[in-house]
Enzyme design. Structure first.
Site, PDB file in Angstrom:
ATOM      1  N   GLU A 271      56.436 103.932  23.357  1.00  0.00           N
ATOM      2  CA  GLU A 271      56.583 102.704  22.580  1.00  0.00           C
ATOM      3  C   GLU A 271      55.797 101.559  23.202  1.00  0.00           C
ATOM      4  OE1 GLU A 271      58.961 104.802  23.407  1.00  0.00           O
ATOM      5  OE2 GLU A 271      59.422 105.607  21.436  1.00  0.00           O
TER       6      GLU A 271
ATOM      7  N   HIS B 275      70.277 104.808  17.371  1.00  0.00           N
ATOM      8  CA  HIS B 275      69.514 104.890  16.123  1.00  0.00           C
ATOM      9  C   HIS B 275      69.993 103.881  15.086  1.00  0.00           C
ATOM     10  CE1 HIS B 275      68.450 108.729  17.946  1.00  0.00           C
ATOM     11  NE2 HIS B 275      67.519 108.918  17.042  1.00  0.00           N
TER      12      HIS B 275
HETATM   13  C1  TPP Z   1      62.127 106.304  23.611  1.00  0.00           C
HETATM   14  C2  TPP Z   1      62.312 107.163  22.432  1.00  0.00           C
HETATM   15  N1  TPP Z   1      61.377 107.177  21.472  1.00  0.00           N
HETATM   16  C3  TPP Z   1      61.523 107.950  20.382  1.00  0.00           C
HETATM   17  C4  TPP Z   1      62.630 108.729  20.245  1.00  0.00           C
HETATM   18  C5  TPP Z   1      62.805 109.602  19.016  1.00  0.00           C
HETATM   19  N2  TPP Z   1      62.627 110.990  19.449  1.00  0.00           N
HETATM   20  C6  TPP Z   1      63.676 111.747  19.790  1.00  0.00           C
HETATM   21  S1  TPP Z   1      63.206 113.201  20.425  1.00  0.00           S
HETATM   22  C7  TPP Z   1      61.569 112.857  20.201  1.00  0.00           C
HETATM   23  C8  TPP Z   1      60.547 113.846  20.597  1.00  0.00           C
HETATM   24  C9  TPP Z   1      60.780 114.329  21.966  1.00  0.00           C
HETATM   25  O1  TPP Z   1      59.882 115.340  22.262  1.00  0.00           O
HETATM   26  P1  TPP Z   1      59.940 116.064  23.654  1.00  0.00           P
HETATM   27  O2  TPP Z   1      59.953 115.071  24.750  1.00  0.00           O
HETATM   28  O3  TPP Z   1      58.864 117.077  23.673  1.00  0.00           O
HETATM   29  O4  TPP Z   1      61.376 116.749  23.664  1.00  0.00           O
HETATM   30  P2  TPP Z   1      61.931 117.842  22.651  1.00  0.00           P
HETATM   31  O5  TPP Z   1      62.538 117.088  21.518  1.00  0.00           O
HETATM   32  O6  TPP Z   1      60.824 118.714  22.232  1.00  0.00           O
HETATM   33  O7  TPP Z   1      62.978 118.560  23.434  1.00  0.00           O
HETATM   34  C10 TPP Z   1      61.412 111.603  19.659  1.00  0.00           C
HETATM   35  C11 TPP Z   1      60.129 110.993  19.317  1.00  0.00           C
HETATM   36  C12 TPP Z   1      63.597 108.677  21.264  1.00  0.00           C
HETATM   37  N3  TPP Z   1      64.730 109.399  21.215  1.00  0.00           N
HETATM   38  N4  TPP Z   1      63.407 107.903  22.352  1.00  0.00           N
END
Ligand code: TPP
Ligand code: MG
Lengths: 321, 386
Positions: A59, A128
């Site tokens: 972000e 959220h």
């Molecule tokens: C700081 C933040 N930005 C955006 C989100 C929304 N979000 C939740 S999970 C995710 C993707 C995460 O991907 P990764 O780190 O590869 O973990 P995975 O979900 O694949 O386990 C996003 C963008 C969040 N929870 N926290």
């Protein structure tokens, strides 16, 4: 066209991208996926990856890079997936986007529109459902806009694209698909900094915005109160004139917002009413808001967000004075 | 035009053509480890000394349990009995292998997806279900489980892990901290900052990068231009390894070794696995990835290979399989029944905000209770599982 808020915003973004070759949309999952709420659906296919960019998961990166683009004459329209994750970009917004114009005495500007879903009521996971409008309104220099219906959403977004300022565009998740409305196909602007009197009335002024607009409307309708309802639409800068004019007419003022009660935008509005209209008041100013604590887990949200009954009780109280 | 090329390009160009004009000041490498391959065959040269067939059976049971629990949570969400849920299908080896490597003194700091780690570390299943039904009471992490609850903002938990590790060291408590981050999470500033602090503080912390190939719709290849995620540790001066994250024994060994060496400082383990399911129940992966890609990973299923090994060695039978599944399902259902009996108390929101009750907050709470609109909330549909 008949459309909900998602459709109206999607259409506005399409028109902005078509009109301004320097406009770009960027953020997490906004390209191929069309955004987690589908607000950017189809834009990647239409405008390509140089203008509709899936970014790395950061972000601070998204907003910081957008500030740079804006300084260099582009119109970045970043999306932060949920307002609860925008705090990671707080420094970029507060220390840079908000200040560039004043600290450079208008030799620099940061035209950009930061879109982000806000508020709750849809049983999402922790972080959220935040309603953070006051954090960003407090600093000065950031315009904070929050539509409550498809028509306003489109017009306000287009207006934001035609300004030369950083605009935080807060989109209530709960209202994204709640109802449809007739929305003109062409470009049109809704003024920023101008509240909308959505219902005329003589006995009570209710100032509200975002998710609380339909709640207030229902409460007033079901009680048959002769209340004037003001949908603020822009939180900062505040349309003080419209509020004061109405309060002077009705003699009673109530502010309803979903953000926490304590130190919320309602306090700012109440203070201004006290300053400018206290002698016209027939009852103390009332605020209805969420409890003074962070947004809870989804199982508790129905105890936290003001509902129609809470608004209704507040109307009874203020009308009985 | 050659003359207008930016400088870094010219330097790279000189190195690439092999004329070593410039002295090399750093050269980092990342190694890859796999111990059990897709067919259940073992590389005995790497096989950990503390693992025997009983331990492998243990790993198999925990992985199966994690899969059963995951399937249950997913189906609850689909029935409106749980909130948005992030499945772990396909990632069981990364989670169970690392969880079983932790000892009693070790501390675990999750993100939002380590249900398998929680399970194997002893979190009550009742708490698990209460959490995923949307209540803070499921976020309490009972006594005897050294962990904090799920953390949703991506990568923000990593600096906490470093701080906890520093405290363990400072208090001579023994043990290390094991923390998790996704492939997407390695793009956040918090990831770099945490690794950098851990290096400087020589904190006993193991960062496990659960690289499941995707961050919602963002493929790993577009998340960052680095060839591996493990190599990001090099910039923080931390040793790192990449392992086959669908090989439970490799994950176990890497984690065990990193914990054993944690008195010397932090370690980064990148586990290559795959998110077989959707990002969360709110996601539709068909919008951004192909069925072929998913199908190819099916053959690398972490549970299939360990089962192949057990069957080859006659250590497992269909009868044992069905007995195990029944027993696990019973544990799951018993816990769920208790969790579904949980009733929220709105006052708990106010009573747990500070270590004391401020007058101004108490007035707000009492007024809310007296007004009666909590009642209308209580009658509202409990969970509609969007
Ligand atoms: C700081 C933040 N930005 C955006 C989100 C929304 N979000 C939740 S999970 C995710 C993707 C995460 O991907 P990764 O780190 O590869 O973990 P995975 O979900 O694949 O386990 C996003 C963008 C969040 N929870 N926290
Ligand atoms: Mg991932």
């Amino acid at each position: 066209m008949m459309t909900n808020m998602v459709g109206a915003l999607n259409n506005a973004l399409d028109l902005i991208l078509a009109e301004n070759k320097n406009a770009v949309v960027l953020g997490e999952d906004i390209g191929k996926d069309g955004g987690v709420f589908r607000v950017t659906d189809g834009l990647y296919e239409k405008y390509g990856e140089l203008r509709v960019m899936d970014t790395p998961l950061s972000e601070a990166g998204i907003i910081g890079v957008s500030v740079g683009m804006a300084l260099a004459g582009m119109l970045p329209i970043p999306e932060i997936q949920f307002a609860g994750f925008m705090y990671l970009a707080f420094d970029q917004l507060i220390n840079h986007a908000a200040r560039y114009r004043s600290r450079s005495r208008s030799t620099k500007s940061v035209p950009m529109i930061v879109r982000t879903p806000v508020s709750g009521g849809v049983r999402t996971l922790e972080h959220h459902s935040d309603s953070p409008e006051e954090y960003y309104s407090h600093v000065g220099g950031l315009i904070v806009v929050e539509p409550s219906n498809p028509y306003d959403a489109k017009g306000l977004l287009i207006k934001a694209a035609h300004m030369n300022d950083p605009v935080l565009f807060l989109e209530p998740t709960k209202l994204y698909r709640l109802f449809k409305q007739e929305v003109p196909d062409n470009m049109y602007e809704i003024p920023i900094g101008k509240a909308d009197v959505v219902k005329q009335g003589d006995d009570l002024t209710i100032v509200t915005w975002g998710t609380m607009v339909p709640v207030v409307k229902n409460a007033v309708e079901n009680k048959g109160t002769n209340a004037e309802i003001i949908d603020l639409r822009t939180i900062n800068p505040l349309d003080e004139n419209t509020i004061i004019k109405s309060v002077k007419k009705t003699g009673r003022a109530m502010i309803v917002h979903e953000a926490q009660l304590s130190f919320g935008a309602g306090a700012e509005i109440a203070a201004r009413i006290a300053d400018k209209a206290i002698f016209e008041l027939q009852a103390p100013v009332t605020r209805v808001a969420s409890a003074s604590l962070p947004y809870p887990f989804p199982g508790y949200e129905q105890f936290y967000i003001p509902n129609e009954m809470k608004v209704s009780q507040a109307i009874d109280r203020i009308m009985s004075v | 035009m050659e003359g207008s090329l930016p400088k870094p390009y010219i330097i790279l160009h000189i190195i690439n053509i092999g004329e070593l004009v410039l002295k090399q000041v750093y050269n980092g490498t990342i190694s890859y480890m796999q111990i059990m391959d897709e067919f259940g065959s073992l590389d005995m040269s790497l096989f950990p000394k503390d693992v025997d067939d009983n331990k492998i059976l243990d790993m198999y049971r925990w992985m199966s349990f994690a899969r059963a629990l995951d399937a249950k949570a997913l189906s609850l969400q689909r029935q409106g009995r749980a909130v948005t849920y992030a499945p772990i299908l396909g990632q069981e080896a990364t989670q169970i292998g690392s969880a079983l490597a932790m000892g009693d003194n070790d501390f675990f700091v999750p993100n939002f997806r380590q249900h398998g780690v929680f399970l194997a570390r002893g979190l009550s299943l009742e708490a698990f279900f209460i959490y995923w039904r949307g209540y803070e009471e499921g976020s309490t992490v009972g006594k005897g489980v050294n962990a904090v609850s799920y953390i949703v903002p991506v990568a923000t938990q990593l600096p906490h892990a470093v701080g906890i590790a520093y405290a363990l060291k400072y208090k001579n408590a023994g043990g290390a901290v094991v923390t998790y981050v996704g492939d997407g999470g390695t793009s956040e500033g918090n990831f770099y900052e945490a690794m950098n602090f851990a290096g400087v503080m020589k904190a006993p912390v193991v960062f496990i990068i659960e690289n499941n190939g995707w961050a919602i719709s963002m493929p790993r290849s577009k998340q960052t231009m680095t060839a591996t995620l493990a190599q990001k540790a090099i910039a923080a001066g931390i040793p790192a390894i990449q392992v086959d994250g669908n090989d439970v024994i490799a994950v176990y060994k890497a984690t065990k070794d990193a914990i054993a060496n944690s008195a010397n400082g932090p370690f980064v383990i990148e586990c290559l696995t795959y998110r077989m399911s959707m990002h969360t129940t709110a996601d539709d992966p068909t919008k951004y990835r192909s069925d072929e890609e998913v199908a190819a990973w099916k053959d690398k299923d972490p549970i299939l290979r360990i089962k192949a090994y057990l069957m080859k060695k006659n250590l497992w039978s269909d009868k044992q399989e069905s007995e195990m599944a029944d027993a696990q399902l019973k544990q799951i259902d018993d816990a769920l029944e208790k969790a579904e009996a949980f009733k929220p108390d709105p006052k708990s929101m106010f009573e747990n905000l500070y270590s004391f009750m401020p007058d101004v907050l108490k007035e707000e709470m009492d007024a809310a209770e007296a007004a009666g609109y909590w009642q209308s909330g209580l009658q509202a549909k409990e969970v509609d599982g969007k």
